[in-house]
Write a protein that holds these residues in place. Structure first.
Motif, PDB file in Angstrom:
ATOM      1  N   LEU A 301       0.832  -1.206   0.000  1.00  0.00           N
ATOM      2  CA  LEU A 301       0.000   0.000   0.000  1.00  0.00           C
ATOM      3  C   LEU A 301       0.864   1.252   0.000  1.00  0.00           C
ATOM      4  CD1 LEU A 301      -2.943  -0.860   2.435  1.00  0.00           C
ATOM      5  CD2 LEU A 301      -2.786  -1.110  -0.055  1.00  0.00           C
ATOM      6  N   ASP A 302       2.039   1.145   0.624  1.00  0.00           N
ATOM      7  CA  ASP A 302       2.902   2.317   0.749  1.00  0.00           C
ATOM      8  C   ASP A 302       4.357   1.840   0.666  1.00  0.00           C
ATOM      9  OD1 ASP A 302       4.437   4.445   1.500  1.00  0.00           O
ATOM     10  OD2 ASP A 302       3.513   4.697   3.489  1.00  0.00           O
ATOM     11  N   ALA A 303       5.039   2.270  -0.378  1.00  0.00           N
ATOM     12  CA  ALA A 303       6.416   1.793  -0.574  1.00  0.00           C
ATOM     13  C   ALA A 303       7.341   2.278   0.532  1.00  0.00           C
ATOM     14  CB  ALA A 303       6.936   2.256  -1.935  1.00  0.00           C
ATOM     15  N   GLY A 304       6.878   3.237   1.305  1.00  0.00           N
ATOM     16  CA  GLY A 304       7.753   3.777   2.353  1.00  0.00           C
ATOM     17  C   GLY A 304       7.473   3.219   3.741  1.00  0.00           C
ATOM     18  N   ASP A 305       6.532   2.274   3.833  1.00  0.00           N
ATOM     19  CA  ASP A 305       6.201   1.794   5.176  1.00  0.00           C
ATOM     20  C   ASP A 305       7.228   0.783   5.680  1.00  0.00           C
ATOM     21  OD1 ASP A 305       5.667  -0.666   4.053  1.00  0.00           O
ATOM     22  OD2 ASP A 305       3.490  -0.582   4.319  1.00  0.00           O
ATOM     23  N   SER A 306       7.036   0.334   6.904  1.00  0.00           N
ATOM     24  CA  SER A 306       7.980  -0.630   7.490  1.00  0.00           C
ATOM     25  C   SER A 306       7.301  -1.983   7.590  1.00  0.00           C
ATOM     26  CB  SER A 306       8.384  -0.178   8.896  1.00  0.00           C
ATOM     27  OG  SER A 306       8.864   1.141   8.839  1.00  0.00           O
ATOM     28  N   PRO A 307       7.647  -2.903   6.690  1.00  0.00           N
ATOM     29  CA  PRO A 307       6.972  -4.203   6.710  1.00  0.00           C
ATOM     30  C   PRO A 307       7.278  -4.954   8.005  1.00  0.00           C
ATOM     31  CG  PRO A 307       8.491  -4.005   4.833  1.00  0.00           C
ATOM     32  CD  PRO A 307       8.688  -2.806   5.673  1.00  0.00           C
ATOM     33  N   PRO A 308       6.272  -5.593   8.590  1.00  0.00           N
ATOM     34  CA  PRO A 308       6.453  -6.215   9.906  1.00  0.00           C
ATOM     35  C   PRO A 308       7.567  -7.257   9.938  1.00  0.00           C
ATOM     36  CG  PRO A 308       4.355  -6.845   8.901  1.00  0.00           C
ATOM     37  CD  PRO A 308       4.902  -5.733   8.093  1.00  0.00           C
TER      38      PRO A 308
END
Lengths: 323, 343, 275
Positions: A301-308
């Motif tokens: 959804l957001d290329a800048g997020d932090s994947p768990p």
């Protein structure tokens, strides 16, 4: 001809004509009514072939990996599911944002040829077109209109993001999310989870027993974007070539874990599996677990997020110290 | 000529299963494939293409060709002598039957593949004529009659409520004798009905392409820019090759533990990178372009050149239906010069 | 009863000789003391080391030397690495012979020019020894051979001692990289060939080497006036069966394992350029 297709053609022609891109990935029609393969358009004059119809399903995003090697900038048409694949490649550092011009296509779902064949004799179907919320089925002896919603692909019935999440241009107005997707999204997983453990094993063994190791699931998956795959390695060979159930499970389960937290639920692996293996049930099972242990998360959804599973957080459930 | 009511097929299958391992098309989950007959599991005699073609009974996806012990002394044991239990295939379609004769050209030519030969010898094929082609069927392109299956031991034709069965080989005749108890004599009326079904079967094609002169034309097309365009869509999976009734390429792999092991022959696909990758690193088919070209040239040019003009395709349409990216042989035949009439 | 064509014979490695840092020559004899099989120079055999695997190698011994087969094998992959670890006495599997071999009858009475590079001396050596063992049947023999360095010359004794001693036979060596222990020619094989400039009249050439060497040697030979019918070379493809069934070693409609590995340039010109 649908206005959707016309909008694709105009956008592609314009982007190619003014040199913003040198290649555009979209869809075109082929021999049969249900065939809408990805088209590679390299000149404005070729944009006429583009089409957006009930079967423009195949996710063109993975072609960007090779296309950006020989084109400075590539235009790509994406539906909601496809667009999350772009974020996948961006986040995995396999693509740079400025290498792509993204045309977003809000999508209320694509049609399942099998469902259409179950109602209309396949030999008589000439064309199936989208008209608003209906499918117009042209037959050799007349035509019929049916509700498009009744003929949706399984993967579209559970789609939470029908609108592109990353784009430069949106070609038309966003569409609403289908009602009830939050329940339908995990319905099959829950039904398998209710089986007794042995029954569950029998179920999966029967599914995987059909696997012929064609690797279509892996090869189509934008989350499977490793430059070279461990399962292709000859030295050491991690995966035997013989069609052995244990090896097949080894492949399928490791792949599911490798895309866990990165699978963005496009469902293409399951749709194109020639053996009809319900692969999405595995991916969604892992999504359920990730939600449970790390909090709700949707990939792509957001290329800048932090994947768990790609980020350490102090509050993560401990794993290594529990013996 | 004999016949049986379709309502009594379970009885027929029970008798057949006493003669050998009986396999027929069965739906499991969403997939129809040949499976061992089980009482009370209905067969699917409507679906034309099974998931995998029956080549798997002659040329299994995985088979041991050699067993060995390598402790003190090396001992090699030929595994092919164990192949070929008595098998009966029921419901093989004419295209898939024809494909076996192409497979024979590879595996029964010198040096003969013993395991394949034994399986071929010990298997009885009961073909089922098609009543109406599917949209992706183009067997006619290769002169295959959907109502006939000359390579089968028995041919069954569905005349509506009955199957009419004709023996076409000595093995077929012997089997008919064994089935005497469950079969009835066919009448002259049945004979006419069979002819009608057969004639009608050939009329419903939606897909008409011609391969006339195509092999010759392709002689000069190896360097054609056509391949540069065609391959780009290919995702290098093995769907087309594994589902193809005439694809026959294999790999040999070792499976060993302790001091014993097996050499296993398994299906391989020219679509895969490592298919021609040599130990030193050189790959004569370095990109997907060369691999896609190899597959179609093999089917439409190399194989005909090696085997008296016969194409390595029977028009079953599996690749047309199942290729994830709709890149199939029909497209190549059309675009490389096969004449088109019809759709 | 028919037999399984993929079934090897058990054989014993009776001698392992180190040629260069990464090449060893293996002498192989049948476990029961009989001859494994008859073969022609240039033919190949499938060698199995259990449980590692099987691969095709050209037979480097000459059929004129009876009682054994020899394979010169360079360490390049999993199987060859394992082969380099075995000692004399190890039992292996061998099946063959495969391929067409060199056209020894066509070569009879002619002058022969052998051009080899690196490990690809292996197939040439079989033919060279065959011709030299039948010395009266063949005209002048010239051998041009190159290796990366002086340490990489395979069959050193034959190259330096045995072959030059035979009448009407010349050996011309070159290395890519200069070193203190080398006072011969330094340079690539194609350039060395042009420098020696052997006249094409009455001569047939047989070239084996890495693909890049073959490419430039063929160009040089054409420039020097050799006819495609008189230029013979060998091709190498990945092979699994050796009997034209596994489907991967084809170039056009020819399986290299059956129709090759020996081709004349004239034949190659008829095939698609995929090797």
């Amino acid at each position: 001809m649908s206005t959707a297709s016309e909008k694709l053609r105009a956008s592609a022609a314009e982007a190619l004509a003014c040199g913003r891109v040198s290649l555009v990935l979209g869809w075109r029609k082929k021999d049969f009514w249900w065939q809408s393969p990805v088209a590679f358009v390299e000149a404005a004059a070729e944009a006429e072939q583009l089409s957006f119809d009930p079967f423009s399903v195949y996710n063109p995003v993975k072609y960007l990996l090779e296309a950006t090697e020989c084109h400075e900038k590539v235009g790509v048409f994406v539906k909601g599911c496809d667009s999350r694949g772009i974020n996948r490649l961006l986040q995995d550092k396999r693509l740079e944002r400025e290498q792509v011009l993204i045309f977003g296509l809000p999508c209320s779902g694509k049609a399942d040829p099998a469902k259409i064949r179950a109602v209309f004799p396949a030999q008589k179907i000439r064309e199936v077109a989208q008209e608003g919320e209906e499918l117009l089925v042209r037959l050799t002896d007349g035509q019929e209109r049916v509700a498009a919603a009744d003929f949706l692909l399984e993967k579209c019935l559970t789609c939470r993001h029908p609108n592109p999440v990353v784009f430069d241009e949106l070609l038309w107005e966003p569409v609403p999310v289908r009602a009830g997707v939050d329940v339908s999204r995990f319905a099959r997983v829950n039904s398998v989870a209710q089986k007794e453990i042995l029954e569950r094993y029998t179920y999966w063994a029967r599914q995987f027993d059909r696997c012929i190791r064609c690797f279509a699931c892996r090869n189509t998956c934008p989350a499977c974007n490793c430059r070279s795959c461990i399962f292709d390695q000859a030295e050491p060979r991690w995966l035997g070539k013989a069609s052995d159930l244990a090896d097949t499970m080894n492949y399928q389960i490791i792949r599911a874990f490798h895309v866990a937290g990165r699978c963005f639920e496009c469902g293409e692996c399951e749709r194109i599996c020639p053996a009809g293996i319900p692969l999405q049930e595995m991916n969604r099972r892992l999504i359920m677990d990730i939600d449970k242990y790390f909090g709700p998360y949707e990939a792509g959804l957001d290329a800048g997020d932090s994947p768990p599973l790609g980020t350490y957080r102090g509050e993560d459930p401990a794993g290594f110290d529990e013996s | 000529m004999k016949k049986i009511a379709k309502t009594k097929l379970q009885e027929l299958w029970r008798c057949l299963s006493a003669e050998g391992a009986l396999y027929l098309p069965v739906r499991s989950d969403s997939v129809v494939d040949f499976a061992l007959w089980q009482e009370d599991v209905p067969a699917d005699l409507e679906t034309l293409n099974t998931f995998l073609p029956p080549k798997k009974f002659y040329y299994p996806q995985t088979e041991t060709v050699l067993k060995y012990e390598f402790g003190e002394n090396l001992q090699l044991l030929d595994a092919s002598s164990q192949a070929g239990e008595k098998t009966i295939l029921f419901g093989v379609r004419p295209c898939d039957t024809a494909a076996l004769s192409l497979m024979d050209k590879v595996y029964l030519s010198e040096p003969v593949d013993e395991a394949y030969r034994r399986r071929r010898e010990n298997t009885v094929i009961i073909a089922l004529g098609c009543r109406e082609p599917e949209e992706t069927c183009f067997c006619q392109t290769f002169d295959i009659d959907p109502g006939k299956a000359p390579g089968a031991d028995l041919l069954a034709i569905d005349t509506g409520t009955e199957l009419v069965v004709t023996a076409q080989s000595l093995k077929g005749e012997e089997l008919l004798v064994a089935l005497n108890g469950v079969l009835q004599e066919a009448t002259s009326g049945d004979e006419i009905r069979v002819k009608d079904v057969q004639e009608q079967a050939g009329e419903g094609y939606l897909t008409r392409v011609s391969v006339h002169g195509l092999a010759e034309k392709l002689d000069t097309c190896f360097a054609s820019p056509y391949w540069d365009r065609l391959y780009r869509r290919c995702i290098a999976c093995g769907t087309c090759t594994y589902l193809c009734p005439t694809c026959h390429c294999f790999d040999l792999q070792e499976y060993a533990a302790g001091h014993s092991g097996e050499r296993v022959r398994c299906w391989d696909a020219c679509m895969f990178t490592d298919f021609t990758q040599m130990a030193g690193g050189h790959n004569p088919r370095p990109t997907q372009k060369e691999r896609v070209r190899q597959r179609f040239m093999h089917k439409l040019n190399y194989f005909p050149r090696q085997h008296g003009g016969e194409y390595a395709c029977v028009g079953c349409g599996r690749c047309v239906r199942q290729c994830p990216v709709n890149l199939d042989i029909l497209e190549v035949i059309r675009e490389m010069g096969g004449a088109v009439d019809g759709q | 009863m028919a037999s399984n064509p993929l079934l090897p014979q058990v054989a014993v490695v009776t001698d392992v000789r180190r040629e260069t840092p990464d090449v060893k020559t293996f002498r192989v004899e049948a476990a029961d003391g009989r001859e494994l099989f008859a073969y022609r120079p240039g033919q190949c055999a499938m060698v199995s080391l259990f449980p590692v695997g099987e691969a095709l190698f050209s037979i480097t011994s000459s059929p004129t030397r009876i009682g054994f087969l020899e394979f010169s094998i360079k360490e390049t992959g999993v199987l060859t690495r394992a082969l380099h670890e075995i000692e004399a006495g190890t039992e292996i599997g061998v099946r063959g012979p495969y391929g067409n071999g060199f056209p020894v009858d066509f070569l009879r009475g002619k002058d022969l020019l052998f051009i080899g590079g690196g490990i690809a001396l292996a197939p040439l050596r079989s033919l060279i020894n065959y011709c030299l063992d039948n010395r009266d049947d063949y005209g002048r023999v010239d051998i041009i051979y190159g290796a990366r360095s002086s340490r990489d010359l395979v069959q050193r004794e034959e190259l330096l001692v045995n072959w030059p001693r035979i009448r009407n036979t010349g050996v011309h060596l070159t290395v890519d990289v200069r070193s203190d222990d080398w006072d011969g020619n330094v340079g690539f094989v194609p350039a060395f060939l042009e420098q020696l400039n052997p006249a094409p009249e009455g001569k047939v050439t047989v070239t084996c080497g890495p693909p890049i060497m073959i490419k430039f040697v063929l160009q040089s030979l054409a420039k020097m006036g050799y006819q495609p019918e008189d230029v013979i070379t060998t091709l190498e493809m990945k092979m699994k069966c050796g009997i034209g069934k596994c489907g991967r070693c084809n170039i056009g409609d020819k399986y290299v394992c059956k129709s090759g590995p020996v081709f004349t340039l004239a034949e190659l010109q008829q095939l698609p350029n995929e090797y």
